[in-house]
Motif scaffolding. Structure first.
Motif, PDB file in Angstrom:
ATOM      1  N   ALA A 204      51.201 -11.622  -6.601  1.00  0.00           N
ATOM      2  CA  ALA A 204      49.882 -12.215  -7.510  1.00  0.00           C
ATOM      3  C   ALA A 204      50.515 -12.885  -8.716  1.00  0.00           C
ATOM      4  N   SER A 205      51.391 -12.336  -9.538  1.00  0.00           N
ATOM      5  CA  SER A 205      51.566 -13.111 -10.734  1.00  0.00           C
ATOM      6  C   SER A 205      52.589 -14.222 -10.602  1.00  0.00           C
ATOM      7  N   LEU A 206      53.177 -14.129  -9.396  1.00  0.00           N
ATOM      8  CA  LEU A 206      54.011 -15.234  -9.323  1.00  0.00           C
ATOM      9  C   LEU A 206      53.250 -16.415  -8.520  1.00  0.00           C
ATOM     10  N   GLY A 207      52.186 -16.199  -8.010  1.00  0.00           N
ATOM     11  CA  GLY A 207      51.772 -17.497  -7.488  1.00  0.00           C
ATOM     12  C   GLY A 207      50.827 -17.118  -6.126  1.00  0.00           C
ATOM     13  N   SER A 208      50.973 -15.851  -5.611  1.00  0.00           N
ATOM     14  CA  SER A 208      50.273 -15.745  -4.274  1.00  0.00           C
ATOM     15  C   SER A 208      48.902 -15.501  -4.404  1.00  0.00           C
ATOM     16  N   LYS A 209      48.027 -16.454  -4.053  1.00  0.00           N
ATOM     17  CA  LYS A 209      46.659 -16.384  -4.702  1.00  0.00           C
ATOM     18  C   LYS A 209      45.752 -15.806  -3.537  1.00  0.00           C
ATOM     19  N   VAL A 210      46.368 -14.918  -2.652  1.00  0.00           N
ATOM     20  CA  VAL A 210      45.643 -14.296  -1.564  1.00  0.00           C
ATOM     21  C   VAL A 210      44.869 -13.003  -2.507  1.00  0.00           C
ATOM     22  N   LEU A 211      45.382 -12.705  -3.685  1.00  0.00           N
ATOM     23  CA  LEU A 211      44.629 -11.592  -4.445  1.00  0.00           C
ATOM     24  C   LEU A 211      44.965 -12.152  -6.042  1.00  0.00           C
ATOM     25  N   GLN A 212      43.612 -12.279  -6.849  1.00  0.00           N
ATOM     26  CA  GLN A 212      43.877 -12.540  -8.092  1.00  0.00           C
ATOM     27  C   GLN A 212      44.569 -11.487  -8.934  1.00  0.00           C
ATOM     28  N   ILE A 213      45.673 -11.735  -9.745  1.00  0.00           N
ATOM     29  CA  ILE A 213      46.408 -10.805 -10.602  1.00  0.00           C
ATOM     30  C   ILE A 213      45.492  -9.573 -10.989  1.00  0.00           C
ATOM     31  N   ARG A 214      44.576 -10.022 -11.679  1.00  0.00           N
ATOM     32  CA  ARG A 214      43.731  -8.843 -12.577  1.00  0.00           C
ATOM     33  C   ARG A 214      43.234  -7.957 -11.426  1.00  0.00           C
ATOM     34  N   SER A 215      42.939  -8.075 -10.088  1.00  0.00           N
ATOM     35  CA  SER A 215      42.530  -7.267  -9.280  1.00  0.00           C
ATOM     36  C   SER A 215      43.484  -6.266  -8.872  1.00  0.00           C
ATOM     37  N   VAL A 216      44.661  -6.610  -8.910  1.00  0.00           N
ATOM     38  CA  VAL A 216      45.627  -5.983  -8.370  1.00  0.00           C
ATOM     39  C   VAL A 216      45.997  -4.916  -9.703  1.00  0.00           C
ATOM     40  N   GLU A 217      45.780  -5.523 -10.874  1.00  0.00           N
ATOM     41  CA  GLU A 217      46.019  -4.508 -12.066  1.00  0.00           C
ATOM     42  C   GLU A 217      44.954  -3.487 -12.095  1.00  0.00           C
ATOM     43  N   PHE A 218      43.699  -3.764 -11.802  1.00  0.00           N
ATOM     44  CA  PHE A 218      42.719  -2.974 -11.659  1.00  0.00           C
ATOM     45  C   PHE A 218      42.942  -1.888 -10.341  1.00  0.00           C
ATOM     46  N   ALA A 219      43.377  -2.280  -9.563  1.00  0.00           N
ATOM     47  CA  ALA A 219      43.754  -1.569  -8.223  1.00  0.00           C
ATOM     48  C   ALA A 219      44.571  -0.190  -8.658  1.00  0.00           C
ATOM     49  N   GLY A 220      45.642  -0.875  -9.334  1.00  0.00           N
ATOM     50  CA  GLY A 220      47.042   0.146 -10.148  1.00  0.00           C
ATOM     51  C   GLY A 220      46.386   1.162 -11.080  1.00  0.00           C
ATOM     52  N   LYS A 221      45.581   0.552 -11.916  1.00  0.00           N
ATOM     53  CA  LYS A 221      45.277   1.160 -13.155  1.00  0.00           C
ATOM     54  C   LYS A 221      44.127   2.563 -12.512  1.00  0.00           C
ATOM     55  N   TYR A 222      43.337   1.941 -11.528  1.00  0.00           N
ATOM     56  CA  TYR A 222      42.186   3.037 -11.215  1.00  0.00           C
ATOM     57  C   TYR A 222      42.390   3.771  -9.924  1.00  0.00           C
ATOM     58  N   ARG A 223      43.602   3.453  -9.240  1.00  0.00           N
ATOM     59  CA  ARG A 223      44.016   3.877  -7.895  1.00  0.00           C
ATOM     60  C   ARG A 223      43.008   3.547  -7.001  1.00  0.00           C
ATOM     61  N   VAL A 224      42.457   2.410  -6.994  1.00  0.00           N
ATOM     62  CA  VAL A 224      41.488   2.062  -5.923  1.00  0.00           C
ATOM     63  C   VAL A 224      42.249   1.577  -4.641  1.00  0.00           C
ATOM     64  N   LYS A 225      41.999   2.302  -3.652  1.00  0.00           N
ATOM     65  CA  LYS A 225      42.489   2.007  -2.290  1.00  0.00           C
ATOM     66  C   LYS A 225      41.954   0.541  -1.801  1.00  0.00           C
ATOM     67  N   THR A 226      42.763  -0.368  -1.605  1.00  0.00           N
ATOM     68  CA  THR A 226      42.478  -1.789  -1.595  1.00  0.00           C
ATOM     69  C   THR A 226      43.169  -2.429  -0.208  1.00  0.00           C
ATOM     70  N   ARG A 227      42.493  -2.909   0.575  1.00  0.00           N
ATOM     71  CA  ARG A 227      42.764  -3.731   1.783  1.00  0.00           C
ATOM     72  C   ARG A 227      42.508  -4.955   1.928  1.00  0.00           C
ATOM     73  N   VAL A 228      43.446  -5.895   2.299  1.00  0.00           N
ATOM     74  CA  VAL A 228      43.187  -7.476   2.520  1.00  0.00           C
ATOM     75  C   VAL A 228      42.960  -7.648   4.049  1.00  0.00           C
ATOM     76  N   LEU A 229      42.041  -7.907   4.552  1.00  0.00           N
ATOM     77  CA  LEU A 229      41.819  -8.261   6.048  1.00  0.00           C
ATOM     78  C   LEU A 229      40.894  -9.497   6.282  1.00  0.00           C
ATOM     79  N   SER A 230      40.924  -9.908   7.573  1.00  0.00           N
ATOM     80  CA  SER A 230      40.184 -11.133   8.112  1.00  0.00           C
ATOM     81  C   SER A 230      38.786 -10.852   8.251  1.00  0.00           C
ATOM     82  N   SER A 231      38.000 -11.959   7.503  1.00  0.00           N
ATOM     83  CA  SER A 231      36.395 -11.965   7.873  1.00  0.00           C
ATOM     84  C   SER A 231      36.173 -12.921   9.150  1.00  0.00           C
ATOM     85  N   LEU A 232      37.290 -13.341   9.525  1.00  0.00           N
ATOM     86  CA  LEU A 232      36.830 -14.531  10.731  1.00  0.00           C
ATOM     87  C   LEU A 232      37.048 -13.649  12.277  1.00  0.00           C
TER      88      LEU A 232
END
Ligand code: ADP
Ligand code: ASP
Ligand code: MG
Length: 417
Positions: A204-232
């Motif tokens: 994310a920090s190097l440019g993969s815009k699939v997730l905004q970097i700060r969302s990943v930081e939050f997920a790490g800091k608060y141990r949020v179980k996070t999954r990326v999946l299709s809405s289609l």
């Protein structure tokens, strides 16, 4: 039964039909007994449209007013989604950031979330309602509306999930997970079943815009179980299958992790390079150049200083492309004379390409394979930076896609045929 947060991006909210599909999907989860909080983005293209309107009036829009305007796309989305849910018999209520409130600092256009009050949301959930909260926006301590930076709805969703101690945050988007690289550039890219938090943070920090970097930081800091999946996918597909689909961000390397050395390739065209040549090679020179740049609030990414020859050296660094002109003028006005620099020049047409993987820690030869691959394509490397789990190079931007494809192949990241 669990508390679940869903996030839907712009494409997923892109039309009335798609919003109705989102409502059907959320209704399915609600009917299964889950407490549901949904964080949508503005409809696709809307935030760009709003920002363009602002720029038609003011070339450099006033940041407070820009946030006032840019945040409205999400307000439309939450209202529409709440109505779409009500229309199919699901009780739902929408909130703007300030109504929750989602408190942020005062940094307009790139605000950081400081706290989220869960009182109102919990009361609605207890009453059986689906709660729909705007992505991207918040409110500062003085009641001003702020936004979290482009792509910020991801961060809103993960932060809401952290505040509510949700069982999981599902990020629904227009791809069915995190891939080895952007599948729009490399069609052979492969979806990762799992990716470690550390790798996702780098990507994310190097440019993969699939997730905004700060969302990943939050997920790490608060141990949020996070999954990326299709809405289609069809909204009525089996819930258990859907819940296991996409890419899970994991916090540990476990047995099931794919054993690849490199997990992915990230790239961006957001940076510009600046070179100050012929500066005296003496202590304090980096500070003399970068001190005024930092004081002007310009973030610097990569830096290289050549070994001095004949008492002089060249000094290069990269900044965000939006801040390129500003950085040049700081150097011209505050640095050139004080250090007697030979020349100050730059290049906004660069790209940064990075290979990322925790496997790098235990493997040698990654850098040499990367450099050999680029050399075989005749691509000149202008700058290099490394960390324990990534290697980044700066190249001419016209070679970016070629470099990404060649590296993707060289590191064997394609789908199995
Ligand atoms: P949303 O509107 O749902 O937030 P984004 O456009 O912000 O969606 O992010 C999804 C896009 O990210 C995909 O369409 C894809 O082109 C891009 N992308 C970049 N890198 C990757 C990657 N490594 N894996 C998957 N998608 C990626
Ligand atoms: N609508 C905002 C944007 O386009 C936030 C987001 O989509 O995540 O950047
Ligand atoms: Mg996004």
């Amino acid at each position: 039964m669990a508390l679940i947060v869903h996030k839907y991006g712009g494409t997923s909210m892109g039309s009335v039909e798609r919003i109705k599909n989102v409502a059907r999907r959320v209704a399915k989860w609600h009917a299964a007994g889950h407490q549901m909080v949904v964080v949508p983005s503005a409809m696709s293209g809307e935030t760009n449209r709003l920002i363009a309107l602002a720029k038609d009036i003011q070339e450099q829009p006033d940041p407070r007013e820009l946030d006032m305007i840019a945040s409205t796309g999400e307000q439309v989305s939450v209202g529409l989604l709440a109505m779409a849910l009500q229309a199919i018999g699901v009780p739902a209520v929408s909130y703007a950031g300030w109504q929750v409130p989602v408190r942020t600092d005062e940094a307009y256009t790139k605000a950081r979330i400081e706290s989220i009050d869960d009182t109102r949301v919990r009361a609605d959930l207890a009453a059986g309602k689906v709660v729909v909260i705007t992505g991207f926006q918040g409110v500062d301590g003085h009641g001003n509306i702020t936004t979290l930076g482009r792509g910020g709805s991801d961060t809103s969703a993960v932060a809401v999930a952290a505040a509510l101690k949700a069982a999981e945050c599902l990020i629904y988007t227009d791809v069915d997970g995190v891939y080895t690289t952007d599948p729009r550039i490399v069609p052979e890219a492969r979806r990762l079943e799992r990716v470690t938090f550390e790798e996702m943070l780098e990507m994310a920090s190097l440019g993969s815009k699939v997730l905004q970097i700060r969302s990943v930081e939050f997920a790490g800091k608060y141990r949020v179980k996070t999954r990326v999946l299709s809405s289609l996918t069809p909204p009525d597909i089996d819930l258990a299958t859907e819940a296991e689909s996409g890419t899970l961000i994991t916090f540990e390397e476990d047995e099931q992790m794919e054993k690849a050395v490199i997990s992915g390739i990230a790239f961006n065209r957001d940076e510009a390079k600046i070179t100050v040549s012929n500066v005296p090679d003496r202590p304090g020179i980096a500070y003399s150049i970068l001190g005024p740049v930092a004081e002007a609030n310009i973030d610097v990414d990569m830096i290289i200083q050549n070994a001095g020859v004949g008492g002089n050296t060249d000094f290069s660094f990269t900044v965000h492309r939006n801040e390129y002109q500003k950085a040049l003028s700081v150097l011209e006005s505050q640095v050139r004379d004080s250090i007697k620099a030979g020349s100050i020049g730059g290049d906004p047409k660069i790209a940064k390409v990075s290979v990322v993987g925790i496997g790098m820690r235990s493997h040698v030869g990654i850098a040499s394979l990367m450099f050999r691959t680029l050399s075989e394509e005749g691509i000149n490397i202008q700058m290099i930076s490394t960390s324990e789990i990534k290697i980044s190079v700066v190249i001419e931007d016209k070679y970016m896609e070629l470099a990404v494809r060649a590296l993707h192949k060289a590191f064997g990241l394609e789908q199995a045929a």
